[in-house]
Design an enzyme around this catalytic site. Structure first.
Site, PDB file in Angstrom:
ATOM      1  N   ARG A  33     -16.099 -25.747 -47.688  1.00 35.12           N
ATOM      2  CA  ARG A  33     -15.887 -25.939 -49.131  1.00 35.12           C
ATOM      3  C   ARG A  33     -15.439 -24.658 -49.838  1.00 35.12           C
ATOM      4  O   ARG A  33     -15.837 -24.386 -50.966  1.00 35.12           O
ATOM      5  CB  ARG A  33     -17.163 -26.461 -49.810  1.00 35.12           C
ATOM      6  CG  ARG A  33     -17.518 -27.889 -49.434  1.00 35.12           C
ATOM      7  CD  ARG A  33     -16.630 -28.886 -50.170  1.00 35.12           C
ATOM      8  NE  ARG A  33     -17.044 -30.251 -49.929  1.00 35.12           N
ATOM      9  CZ  ARG A  33     -17.764 -30.974 -50.775  1.00 35.12           C
ATOM     10  NH1 ARG A  33     -18.140 -30.487 -51.927  1.00 35.12           N
ATOM     11  NH2 ARG A  33     -18.078 -32.216 -50.471  1.00 35.12           N
ATOM     12  N   ARG A  37     -15.022 -26.140 -56.993  1.00 34.31           N
ATOM     13  CA  ARG A  37     -15.396 -25.910 -58.397  1.00 34.31           C
ATOM     14  C   ARG A  37     -15.931 -24.529 -58.729  1.00 34.31           C
ATOM     15  O   ARG A  37     -15.972 -24.160 -59.892  1.00 34.31           O
ATOM     16  CB  ARG A  37     -16.430 -26.967 -58.819  1.00 34.31           C
ATOM     17  CG  ARG A  37     -15.819 -28.319 -59.076  1.00 34.31           C
ATOM     18  CD  ARG A  37     -16.867 -29.393 -59.136  1.00 34.31           C
ATOM     19  NE  ARG A  37     -17.514 -29.501 -57.828  1.00 34.31           N
ATOM     20  CZ  ARG A  37     -18.371 -30.464 -57.499  1.00 34.31           C
ATOM     21  NH1 ARG A  37     -18.721 -31.370 -58.381  1.00 34.31           N
ATOM     22  NH2 ARG A  37     -18.897 -30.498 -56.285  1.00 34.31           N
ATOM     23  N   ARG A  46      -7.424 -28.740 -61.014  1.00 31.84           N
ATOM     24  CA  ARG A  46      -8.115 -30.031 -60.980  1.00 31.84           C
ATOM     25  C   ARG A  46      -7.937 -30.758 -62.315  1.00 31.84           C
ATOM     26  O   ARG A  46      -7.678 -31.963 -62.344  1.00 31.84           O
ATOM     27  CB  ARG A  46      -9.592 -29.758 -60.681  1.00 31.84           C
ATOM     28  CG  ARG A  46     -10.559 -30.861 -60.937  1.00 31.84           C
ATOM     29  CD  ARG A  46     -10.675 -31.775 -59.739  1.00 31.84           C
ATOM     30  NE  ARG A  46     -11.933 -32.489 -59.755  1.00 31.84           N
ATOM     31  CZ  ARG A  46     -12.182 -33.529 -60.546  1.00 31.84           C
ATOM     32  NH1 ARG A  46     -11.276 -33.967 -61.372  1.00 31.84           N
ATOM     33  NH2 ARG A  46     -13.365 -34.131 -60.475  1.00 31.84           N
ATOM     34  N   ASP A  83     -10.479 -34.985 -48.483  1.00 29.61           N
ATOM     35  CA  ASP A  83     -11.888 -35.380 -48.458  1.00 29.61           C
ATOM     36  C   ASP A  83     -12.112 -36.344 -47.305  1.00 29.61           C
ATOM     37  O   ASP A  83     -11.200 -37.085 -46.925  1.00 29.61           O
ATOM     38  CB  ASP A  83     -12.291 -36.056 -49.773  1.00 29.61           C
ATOM     39  CG  ASP A  83     -13.808 -36.098 -49.915  1.00 29.61           C
ATOM     40  OD1 ASP A  83     -14.388 -35.113 -50.400  1.00 29.61           O
ATOM     41  OD2 ASP A  83     -14.418 -37.106 -49.495  1.00 29.61           O
ATOM     42  N   TYR A 159     -21.292 -43.873 -46.151  1.00 27.04           N
ATOM     43  CA  TYR A 159     -20.750 -44.060 -47.513  1.00 27.04           C
ATOM     44  C   TYR A 159     -20.124 -45.443 -47.675  1.00 27.04           C
ATOM     45  O   TYR A 159     -20.238 -46.076 -48.718  1.00 27.04           O
ATOM     46  CB  TYR A 159     -19.702 -42.981 -47.823  1.00 27.04           C
ATOM     47  CG  TYR A 159     -20.292 -41.603 -47.986  1.00 27.04           C
ATOM     48  CD1 TYR A 159     -20.842 -41.192 -49.205  1.00 27.04           C
ATOM     49  CD2 TYR A 159     -20.331 -40.706 -46.920  1.00 27.04           C
ATOM     50  CE1 TYR A 159     -21.396 -39.921 -49.357  1.00 27.04           C
ATOM     51  CE2 TYR A 159     -20.889 -39.441 -47.060  1.00 27.04           C
ATOM     52  CZ  TYR A 159     -21.421 -39.060 -48.273  1.00 27.04           C
ATOM     53  OH  TYR A 159     -21.974 -37.812 -48.423  1.00 27.04           O
TER      54      TYR A 159
HETATM   55  O1  CP3 Z   1     -12.532 -26.497 -49.227  1.00 22.77           O
HETATM   56  C1  CP3 Z   1     -12.808 -27.450 -48.475  1.00 22.77           C
HETATM   57  O2  CP3 Z   1     -13.853 -27.494 -47.801  1.00 22.77           O
HETATM   58  C2  CP3 Z   1     -11.798 -28.535 -48.264  1.00 22.77           C
HETATM   59  C3  CP3 Z   1     -11.981 -29.797 -48.858  1.00 22.77           C
HETATM   60  C4  CP3 Z   1     -13.203 -30.691 -48.652  1.00 22.77           C
HETATM   61  C5  CP3 Z   1     -13.756 -31.457 -49.718  1.00 22.77           C
HETATM   62  N1  CP3 Z   1     -14.712 -32.271 -49.185  1.00 22.77           N
HETATM   63  C6  CP3 Z   1     -13.338 -31.361 -51.117  1.00 22.77           C
HETATM   64  C7  CP3 Z   1     -14.191 -31.924 -52.172  1.00 22.77           C
HETATM   65  C8  CP3 Z   1     -13.896 -31.037 -47.487  1.00 22.77           C
HETATM   66  C9  CP3 Z   1     -13.749 -30.484 -46.084  1.00 22.77           C
HETATM   67  C10 CP3 Z   1     -14.839 -32.052 -47.856  1.00 22.77           C
HETATM   68  C11 CP3 Z   1     -15.744 -32.712 -46.894  1.00 22.77           C
HETATM   69  C12 CP3 Z   1     -16.712 -33.700 -47.370  1.00 22.77           C
HETATM   70  N2  CP3 Z   1     -16.580 -34.591 -48.400  1.00 22.77           N
HETATM   71  C13 CP3 Z   1     -17.949 -33.963 -46.739  1.00 22.77           C
HETATM   72  C14 CP3 Z   1     -18.449 -33.301 -45.462  1.00 22.77           C
HETATM   73  C15 CP3 Z   1     -18.940 -31.927 -45.683  1.00 22.77           C
HETATM   74  C16 CP3 Z   1     -20.183 -31.819 -46.501  1.00 22.77           C
HETATM   75  O3  CP3 Z   1     -20.102 -31.156 -47.550  1.00 22.77           O
HETATM   76  O4  CP3 Z   1     -21.213 -32.349 -46.092  1.00 22.77           O
HETATM   77  C17 CP3 Z   1     -18.587 -34.992 -47.450  1.00 22.77           C
HETATM   78  C18 CP3 Z   1     -19.934 -35.614 -47.144  1.00 22.77           C
HETATM   79  C19 CP3 Z   1     -17.712 -35.391 -48.506  1.00 22.77           C
HETATM   80  C20 CP3 Z   1     -17.911 -36.494 -49.475  1.00 22.77           C
HETATM   81  C21 CP3 Z   1     -17.886 -36.042 -50.878  1.00 22.77           C
HETATM   82  N3  CP3 Z   1     -16.781 -35.528 -51.511  1.00 22.77           N
HETATM   83  C22 CP3 Z   1     -18.939 -36.089 -51.815  1.00 22.77           C
HETATM   84  C23 CP3 Z   1     -20.332 -36.614 -51.515  1.00 22.77           C
HETATM   85  C24 CP3 Z   1     -18.455 -35.575 -53.010  1.00 22.77           C
HETATM   86  C25 CP3 Z   1     -19.188 -35.490 -54.339  1.00 22.77           C
HETATM   87  C26 CP3 Z   1     -20.162 -34.398 -54.360  1.00 22.77           C
HETATM   88  C27 CP3 Z   1     -19.499 -33.050 -54.550  1.00 22.77           C
HETATM   89  O5  CP3 Z   1     -19.718 -32.171 -53.728  1.00 22.77           O
HETATM   90  O6  CP3 Z   1     -18.791 -32.953 -55.544  1.00 22.77           O
HETATM   91  C28 CP3 Z   1     -17.111 -35.168 -52.794  1.00 22.77           C
HETATM   92  C29 CP3 Z   1     -16.207 -34.543 -53.784  1.00 22.77           C
HETATM   93  C30 CP3 Z   1     -15.461 -33.334 -53.378  1.00 22.77           C
HETATM   94  N4  CP3 Z   1     -14.841 -33.134 -52.174  1.00 22.77           N
HETATM   95  C31 CP3 Z   1     -15.189 -32.203 -54.213  1.00 22.77           C
HETATM   96  C32 CP3 Z   1     -14.398 -31.321 -53.456  1.00 22.77           C
HETATM   97  C33 CP3 Z   1     -13.809 -30.013 -53.909  1.00 22.77           C
HETATM   98  C34 CP3 Z   1     -15.627 -32.038 -55.659  1.00 22.77           C
HETATM   99  C35 CP3 Z   1     -14.724 -32.874 -56.499  1.00 22.77           C
HETATM  100  C36 CP3 Z   1     -14.389 -32.286 -57.829  1.00 22.77           C
HETATM  101  O7  CP3 Z   1     -13.538 -31.410 -57.907  1.00 22.77           O
HETATM  102  O8  CP3 Z   1     -14.974 -32.773 -58.785  1.00 22.77           O
END
Ligand code: CP3
Length: 352
Positions: A33, A37, A46, A83, A159
């Site tokens: 990640r 944000r 974003r 994602d 999910y």
């Molecule tokens: O920089 C990176 O790591 C690349 C992009 C990336 C995202 N999600 C962007 C994202 C990667 C590799 C993921 C993986 C991901 N997504 C996982 C596995 C890794 C982990 O963290 O356990 C999971 C379970 C998800 C599912 C997911 N996506 C959730 C549950 C959420 C909401 C909670 C949160 O963290 O915001 C997301 C949203 C998400 N994915 C965001 C980002 C940058 C935030 C969205 C925003 O900008 O509002």
């Protein structure tokens, strides 16, 4: 049959060193990640993109936010901005991100719902992600590796079945116990489409792949074998059949002692270690396996920074000195992380 093509591998990627057995006291570093944000420049893009999914499916903007942490910190790898839930979205399940609620999907709760999923309809959305990869291949510095990824079938299924994030993933666990065959069909769909999706990422220029199994740790051993190990093994085999030299890192978060068995059974080249993995295991136990270990600083220590963070970083570096190791966190960066702490971490790891 001719092997599918992919761009010629870049010659000078430090991230690949540990996979070749080349070790150092300054390990390669990237952070889960690392785009997101906590960076003001991410929040700006974003806001411009509209929704989170609009950002993921906009190759120019998705490439831009992938590059942001590379410009700031010079990590050894970029991770494709996308994602894990794009896969159910591309399958047609319907995904939205509601402000403050996280992901929402129309739940799939039984085998009869599986007809809603259309593996043959994934092309246009996977192609947008592949286009982001192709742009990054052009725009990344030559020394920066590009990591493609997907969610592991089990984690993605939690999910899909629950329709949202949950604490105990009970909906998927109940279905898996009550109707093994039906749940296996969902897992099979995810295995097949993940091989297709990751293959497209490699073809477009990904150097390394990571499979995120964030919720592996909620399963008892026999269930973990069935729903985590077996499907991951099939994905690894599927990718290796076409691209034998692309390293694959598995991240079975929370697997604990079963991580050893995960490594030997799945054939992954790298093991992402979560925060609970004792570094002595990373530095000793896993060094007997043909695997690179990656991890595992607590992301909350990155929020705290200062001496508390430095001490733990030094401890990890000392234990991993000269081992097959990639420095990372034990889970993703959290939004309240001060960006300057990330700079401090990178300096510390690089010894500069
Ligand atoms: O920089 C990176 O790591 C690349 C992009 C990336 C995202 N999600 C962007 C994202 C990667 C590799 C993921 C993986 C991901 N997504 C996982 C596995 C890794 C982990 O963290 O356990 C999971 C379970 C998800 C599912 C997911 N996506 C959730 C549950 C959420 C909401 C909670 C949160 O963290 O915001 C997301 C949203 C998400 N994915 C965001 C980002 C940058 C935030 C969205 C925003 O900008 O509002």
């Amino acid at each position: 049959m001719a092997k599918p093509s992919r761009p010629a591998p870049k010659p000078s990627l430090r991230l690949l060193d540990p996979f070749k057995g080349v070790t150092s006291s300054t390990p390669p570093i990237w952070l889960m990640r690392q785009a997101g944000r906590y960076l003001p420049e991410y929040r700006e893009v974003r806001a411009k993109a509209g929704g989170f999914l609009d950002l993921c499916y906009n190759p120019a903007l998705a490439a831009e936010v992938t590059l942001q942490p590379i410009r700031r910190y010079g990590f050894d790898a970029a991770i494709l901005f996308a994602d894990i839930l794009l896969v159910p979205d591309a399958l047609g399940q319907g995904l939205r991100f509601a402000e403050g609620e996280g992901p929402l999907l129309d739940p799939i709760t039984s085998a009869s719902d599986l007809s809603r999923l259309q593996p043959s309809a994934t092309r246009p959305k996977y192609a947008l992600v592949a286009e982001t990869v192709a742009r990054l291949r052009q725009d990344l510095p030559k020394e920066t590796a590009l990591i493609g990824f997907c969610g592991a079938p089990w984690t993605v299924a939690t999910y899909m079945v629950e329709g949202r994030g949950s604490k105990d993933h009970a909906a998927a666990r109940f279905w898996a116990y009550r109707d093994r065959e039906g749940f296996q069909k969902l897992i099979d769909i995810l295995v097949e489409t993940s091989i297709d999706y990751l293959g497209q990422q490699v073809k477009a220029g990904a150097d390394v792949l990571q499979i995120f199994d964030t919720w592996a740790g909620v399963l008892p051993d026999d269930e973990l074998d069935r729903w985590v190990v077996e499907p991951t093994k099939r994905i690894v085999e599927g990718i290796k059949a076409s691209y034998p030299d692309v390293p694959i890192i598995g991240f079975p978060r929370g697997a604990g002692a079963a991580a050893l068995w995960y490594v030997s059974e799945t054939g992954v080249d790298g093991l992402g270690c979560d925060t609970t993995m004792p570094p002595y295991m990373m530095g000793e136990t896993f060094q007997d396996e043909p695997v690179v270990v990656q991890g595992n600083l607590d992301p909350l220590l990155l929020v705290v920074g200062g001496d508390a963070m430095d001490e733990r970083v030094d401890e990890i570096l000392e234990l991993m000195d000269g081992k097959r190791f990639i420095f990372n966190l034990g889970h993703g960066i959290v939004p309240q992380t001060p960006p300057e702490n990330v700079a401090r971490l990178v300096e510390r790891v690089r010894g500069s």
